[in-house]
Design an enzyme around this catalytic site. Structure first.
Site, PDB file in Angstrom:
ATOM      1  N   ASP A 120     -11.299  10.223  48.235  1.00 22.54           N
ATOM      2  CA  ASP A 120     -10.219  10.949  47.578  1.00 22.54           C
ATOM      3  C   ASP A 120     -10.487  12.452  47.636  1.00 22.54           C
ATOM      4  O   ASP A 120     -11.100  12.947  48.592  1.00 22.54           O
ATOM      5  CB  ASP A 120     -10.087  10.461  46.128  1.00 22.54           C
ATOM      6  N   HIS A 155      -7.043  14.531  41.521  1.00 20.91           N
ATOM      7  CA  HIS A 155      -6.564  13.184  41.831  1.00 20.91           C
ATOM      8  C   HIS A 155      -7.705  12.170  41.858  1.00 20.91           C
ATOM      9  O   HIS A 155      -7.631  11.089  41.260  1.00 20.91           O
ATOM     10  CB  HIS A 155      -5.832  13.226  43.173  1.00 20.91           C
ATOM     11  N   SER A 334      -1.125   5.391  43.401  1.00 22.72           N
ATOM     12  CA  SER A 334      -2.512   5.873  43.352  1.00 22.72           C
ATOM     13  C   SER A 334      -3.204   5.408  42.088  1.00 22.72           C
ATOM     14  O   SER A 334      -4.426   5.273  42.061  1.00 22.72           O
ATOM     15  CB  SER A 334      -2.545   7.405  43.381  1.00 22.72           C
TER      16      SER A 334
END
Length: 433
Positions: A120, A155, A334
């Site tokens: 990520d 994220h 996600s």
């Protein structure tokens, strides 16, 4: 074979268009070998190419090659195909239900010792990951080559918290596998995007280091438009190689719904677990759950049914990269993917000898269907308690959930007015692809 025939047969259409447009720049490509990487290394260098990565997992080399030299490389007898090194993006929607991991945790399953690789934007050392014990046991940075864990986007930190946050700062937002170890692999930049080759290099690193860090699960909450069959798509081939090596690979379906055929790569890979997102309306009943509008739908370019399963992915609260005790809410596939990755870690703690196909089959066979098309919900919402064989609970039908609770994976459709929902079971986090 003349030049045009070579280009048409061995060069990806996107690369062809850039050459035809008269580009004088170097092109970022992935060159597949008929054999090993060293069979094509010299030919790329002789054409003026600069090698970025060797990717033995897919028998390919990522390189920067002058546009006018691509045909020369394509004509080499050991070159199988030249693909575009496409951009890949996190799956976050800008816009919980089924997970009751607390029951599994109370039964003794916390993911202890199991490694989850988070490919990520990085992982920030949030207290929920590093206290009282630092569980970020490894960090590899393919973007800036920094040695210590960090996350300049946020994220990846959100994703890691959903899978394995321990609630140190706030018990309410505990993740699915609160004692699992995190292996952070930064393959996306500060804007949440990256190249296919960086991601494949990250996958290769995980394959090479899986024994060292006991990596059993890989989470990838990102995607790239899938315009090829999974057999030809670079990300899909790399993800399949990871599964073949013994890793359970969990990926987000994408945030391009509700249109059909919008599953992103590597979610199109048959052997990975592709996860869509549901909106649980903040109630403890499945009856009002539905697949989120943004969640990508199948089938895949090859006609395969995806996603495989769905999990909560709307307004999920998890770790923030803005401070060691900060939290933030996001929506997207996600967020749904790391929930499933966390469940897989619990399953490996229960039985370390499970194969990736066994994990996938058990998850799919214990899902709760919510009545949507297979191309939207797959087998349904994952049921953590049934997957682990943990005794189920029966929350009161339709009882409201507090803001951004821990997802509950084992809810029953039966009503029992004498049994209220146990507030001690609340706590969770989420992010989207």
């Amino acid at each position: 074979m003349n030049q045009n025939m070579v280009r048409k047969k061995f060069v990806h259409p996107t690369v062809q268009k850039r050459i035809a447009a008269g580009s004088k720049q170097t092109l970022s490509v992935i060159v597949y070998s008929q054999g090993r990487c060293d069979h094509i290394r010299e030919c790329i260098q002789q054409a003026g190419g600069k090698i970025k990565y060797e990717l033995p997992a897919i028998h390919a080399i990522a390189a920067e090659i002058p546009a006018e030299s691509v045909d020369q490389v394509a004509a080499h007898h050991m070159v199988q195909f030249i693909n575009d090194d496409a951009k890949v993006f996190k799956c976050m929607d800008f816009a919980s239900l089924a997970a009751n991991a607390s029951l599994a945790n109370e039964a003794g399953y916390t993911g202890k010792g199991v490694g989850i690789a988070i490919l990520d934007t990085g992982v920030y050392p949030h207290y929920d990951l590093v206290r009282p014990t630092n569980r970020i046991i490894a960090f590899k940075d393919f973007i800036n080559s920094r040695p210590q864990p960090y996350d300049d986007d946020g994220h990846g930190t959100h994703v890691a918290g959903i899978a394995a946050g321990n609630g140190f700062s706030n018990e309410r937002y505990k993740g699915i596998a609160p004692e699992a170890n995190i292996i952070g692999v930064k393959v996306l930049d500060e804007e949440g995007s990256g190249t296919t080759s960086d991601i494949i290099a990250g996958i290769q690193w995980v394959i090479d280091n899986k024994e060292k860090y006991n990596i059993k699960v890989v989470n990838m909450s990102f995607g790239s438009p899938a315009d090829n069959s999974h057999r030809d798509d670079p990300l899909s081939r790399a993800a399949a190689a990871a599964v073949q090596s013994g890793l359970t690979v969990v990926v987000s379906a994408g945030n391009s719904g509700p249109n059909a055929r919008t599953i992103t790569s590597p979610g199109i890979t048959p052997s990975v677990i592709t996860v869509g997102a549901v909106d649980d309306n903040r109630t403890s009943t499945y009856a009002d759950d539905f697949v989120a509008d943004f969640s990508s739908r199948g089938p895949t370019p090859s006609g395969g049914i995806k996603p495989d399963v769905v999990a909560p992915g709307v307004n999920i609260t998890s770790l923030s990269n803005t401070g060691p005790t900060a939290y933030v809410s996001h929506s997207g596939t996600s967020m749904a993917s790391p929930m499933v990755a966390g469940v897989a870690a619990l399953m490996y703690e229960q039985d370390a000898n499970l194969s990736p196909s066994s994990v996938k089959n058990k998850l799919m066979n214990t899902c709760v269907a919510i009545g949507e098309p297979k191309t939207a919900e797959g087998s349904g919402i994952i049921n953590i308690n049934k997957a682990l064989g943990v005794e189920d609970i029966t929350p009161s039908q339709g009882s409201p959930q507090p803001s951004s609770p821990r997802p509950r994976f084992g809810r029953s459709r039966r009503q029992n007015p004498r049994m209220g929902f146990d507030s001690s079971l609340l706590a969770l986090l989420f992010l989207f692809l």
